[in-house]
Write an enzyme that holds these catalytic residues in place. Sequence first.
Site, PDB file in Angstrom:
ATOM      1  N   GLY A   1       0.285  10.154 -14.967  1.00 54.78           N
ATOM      2  CA  GLY A   1      -0.799  11.121 -15.064  1.00 54.78           C
ATOM      3  C   GLY A   1      -1.712  11.007 -16.267  1.00 54.78           C
ATOM      4  O   GLY A   1      -2.317  11.996 -16.672  1.00 54.78           O
TER       5      GLY A   1
ATOM      6  N   ASN B   1      -4.632   9.492 -16.389  1.00 53.73           N
ATOM      7  CA  ASN B   1      -5.988   9.792 -15.909  1.00 53.73           C
ATOM      8  C   ASN B   1      -6.133  11.268 -15.558  1.00 53.73           C
ATOM      9  O   ASN B   1      -7.184  11.866 -15.798  1.00 53.73           O
ATOM     10  CB  ASN B   1      -6.339   8.922 -14.703  1.00 53.73           C
ATOM     11  CG  ASN B   1      -6.845   7.558 -15.122  1.00 53.73           C
ATOM     12  OD1 ASN B   1      -7.878   7.443 -15.764  1.00 53.73           O
ATOM     13  ND2 ASN B   1      -6.110   6.519 -14.762  1.00 53.73           N
TER      14      ASN B   1
ATOM     15  N   LEU C   1      -0.546   7.282  -4.460  1.00 50.64           N
ATOM     16  CA  LEU C   1      -0.170   6.120  -3.663  1.00 50.64           C
ATOM     17  C   LEU C   1      -0.255   6.288  -2.152  1.00 50.64           C
ATOM     18  O   LEU C   1      -0.656   5.352  -1.458  1.00 50.64           O
ATOM     19  CB  LEU C   1       1.235   5.652  -4.064  1.00 50.64           C
ATOM     20  CG  LEU C   1       1.382   5.265  -5.542  1.00 50.64           C
ATOM     21  CD1 LEU C   1       2.784   4.754  -5.827  1.00 50.64           C
ATOM     22  CD2 LEU C   1       0.338   4.248  -5.960  1.00 50.64           C
TER      23      LEU C   1
ATOM     24  N   LEU D   1      -1.503   7.127   1.685  1.00 53.88           N
ATOM     25  CA  LEU D   1      -2.793   7.232   2.359  1.00 53.88           C
ATOM     26  C   LEU D   1      -3.119   8.708   2.577  1.00 53.88           C
ATOM     27  O   LEU D   1      -2.238   9.506   2.894  1.00 53.88           O
ATOM     28  CB  LEU D   1      -2.753   6.524   3.716  1.00 53.88           C
ATOM     29  CG  LEU D   1      -2.886   5.003   3.707  1.00 53.88           C
ATOM     30  CD1 LEU D   1      -2.722   4.456   5.119  1.00 53.88           C
ATOM     31  CD2 LEU D   1      -4.228   4.564   3.135  1.00 53.88           C
TER      32      LEU D   1
ATOM     33  N   ASN E   1     -11.422   7.840  -4.937  1.00 57.40           N
ATOM     34  CA  ASN E   1     -10.219   7.183  -5.426  1.00 57.40           C
ATOM     35  C   ASN E   1     -10.573   6.250  -6.577  1.00 57.40           C
ATOM     36  O   ASN E   1     -11.636   5.626  -6.588  1.00 57.40           O
ATOM     37  CB  ASN E   1      -9.570   6.367  -4.299  1.00 57.40           C
ATOM     38  CG  ASN E   1      -8.294   5.685  -4.758  1.00 57.40           C
ATOM     39  OD1 ASN E   1      -7.429   6.289  -5.374  1.00 57.40           O
ATOM     40  ND2 ASN E   1      -8.164   4.397  -4.453  1.00 57.40           N
TER      41      ASN E   1
ATOM     42  N   HIS F   1      -9.338   2.810  -8.291  1.00 58.85           N
ATOM     43  CA  HIS F   1      -8.513   1.623  -8.022  1.00 58.85           C
ATOM     44  C   HIS F   1      -8.573   0.687  -9.227  1.00 58.85           C
ATOM     45  O   HIS F   1      -9.663   0.432  -9.757  1.00 58.85           O
ATOM     46  CB  HIS F   1      -9.012   0.904  -6.764  1.00 58.85           C
ATOM     47  CG  HIS F   1      -8.111  -0.225  -6.352  1.00 58.85           C
ATOM     48  ND1 HIS F   1      -6.905  -0.008  -5.728  1.00 58.85           N
ATOM     49  CD2 HIS F   1      -8.228  -1.565  -6.505  1.00 58.85           C
ATOM     50  CE1 HIS F   1      -6.318  -1.173  -5.501  1.00 58.85           C
ATOM     51  NE2 HIS F   1      -7.098  -2.135  -5.973  1.00 58.85           N
TER      52      HIS F   1
ATOM     53  N   ASP G   1      -8.506   1.576   0.564  1.00 62.41           N
ATOM     54  CA  ASP G   1      -9.362   0.883  -0.401  1.00 62.41           C
ATOM     55  C   ASP G   1     -10.625   0.280   0.200  1.00 62.41           C
ATOM     56  O   ASP G   1     -11.224  -0.631  -0.381  1.00 62.41           O
ATOM     57  CB  ASP G   1      -8.578  -0.228  -1.136  1.00 62.41           C
ATOM     58  CG  ASP G   1      -7.455   0.326  -1.999  1.00 62.41           C
ATOM     59  OD1 ASP G   1      -7.569   1.467  -2.464  1.00 62.41           O
ATOM     60  OD2 ASP G   1      -6.456  -0.386  -2.193  1.00 62.41           O
TER      61      ASP G   1
ATOM     62  N   GLU H   1      -7.646  -2.894 -18.466  1.00 62.68           N
ATOM     63  CA  GLU H   1      -8.211  -2.138 -17.345  1.00 62.68           C
ATOM     64  C   GLU H   1      -8.064  -0.632 -17.591  1.00 62.68           C
ATOM     65  O   GLU H   1      -8.969   0.147 -17.306  1.00 62.68           O
ATOM     66  CB  GLU H   1      -7.530  -2.570 -16.041  1.00 62.68           C
ATOM     67  CG  GLU H   1      -8.170  -2.019 -14.789  1.00 62.68           C
ATOM     68  CD  GLU H   1      -7.684  -0.627 -14.426  1.00 62.68           C
ATOM     69  OE1 GLU H   1      -8.468   0.137 -13.843  1.00 62.68           O
ATOM     70  OE2 GLU H   1      -6.519  -0.308 -14.739  1.00 62.68           O
TER      71      GLU H   1
END
Length: 194
Positions: free
Chosen positions: A14, A16, A87, A89, A104, A106, A147, A172
């Site tokens: 968590g 983000n 994670l 869908l 989302n 990614h 995605d 990243e």
Amino acid sequence: MKTVNIAIFVSGSGTNCENLIRYFSGSDCVNCALVVSNKADAYALVRAGNLGVKTAVASKTQLNDADFMLPLFRAHDIHFIVLAGFLPLVPNFLIEAFPRRIINLHPALLPKYGGKGMWGHHVHEAVKAAGETETGMTVHWVTPVCDAGEIIAQYKVALSADDTADDIAAKEHQLEMEYFPKIVESILKNTFCL
């Protein structure tokens, strides 16, 4: 001024999620109203609770049950959903209930390294194995195909041949910490004319 209530979906630690909550904590028009996790032991729930944000756990069965999820969102007057390390869908009924209201994050430059199995460290290991000279983050609209939604924003960072998968992940993640809240804010301003 209208207040936009957002729900943040999480599955892991968590960082983000916490970053978003802190970023919008002083906002007059954006409220992080709810954090939803598919895992009861996700540390993101602790982070959210510590910052005074309500939390909910949705099992796989509950996540796919409109009679569970939609009343939960109504109870918190949710207008927008942000996936931040989530994670599973998203079920079609949620995408239909929130058209162009679900985004989302990614951890790669889609369309590369997306789709089934491409999450978390698996992504960074694949980037390393391919010898990529750059990686980055992508924010995109959520659709029924994993995605594959329209890309909203991407940020890139250069990689060196010496970078390990952990180094790639760290580079990243720095992009996420710097840019993700700003992207969310911009989307909300455009979507809700804030």
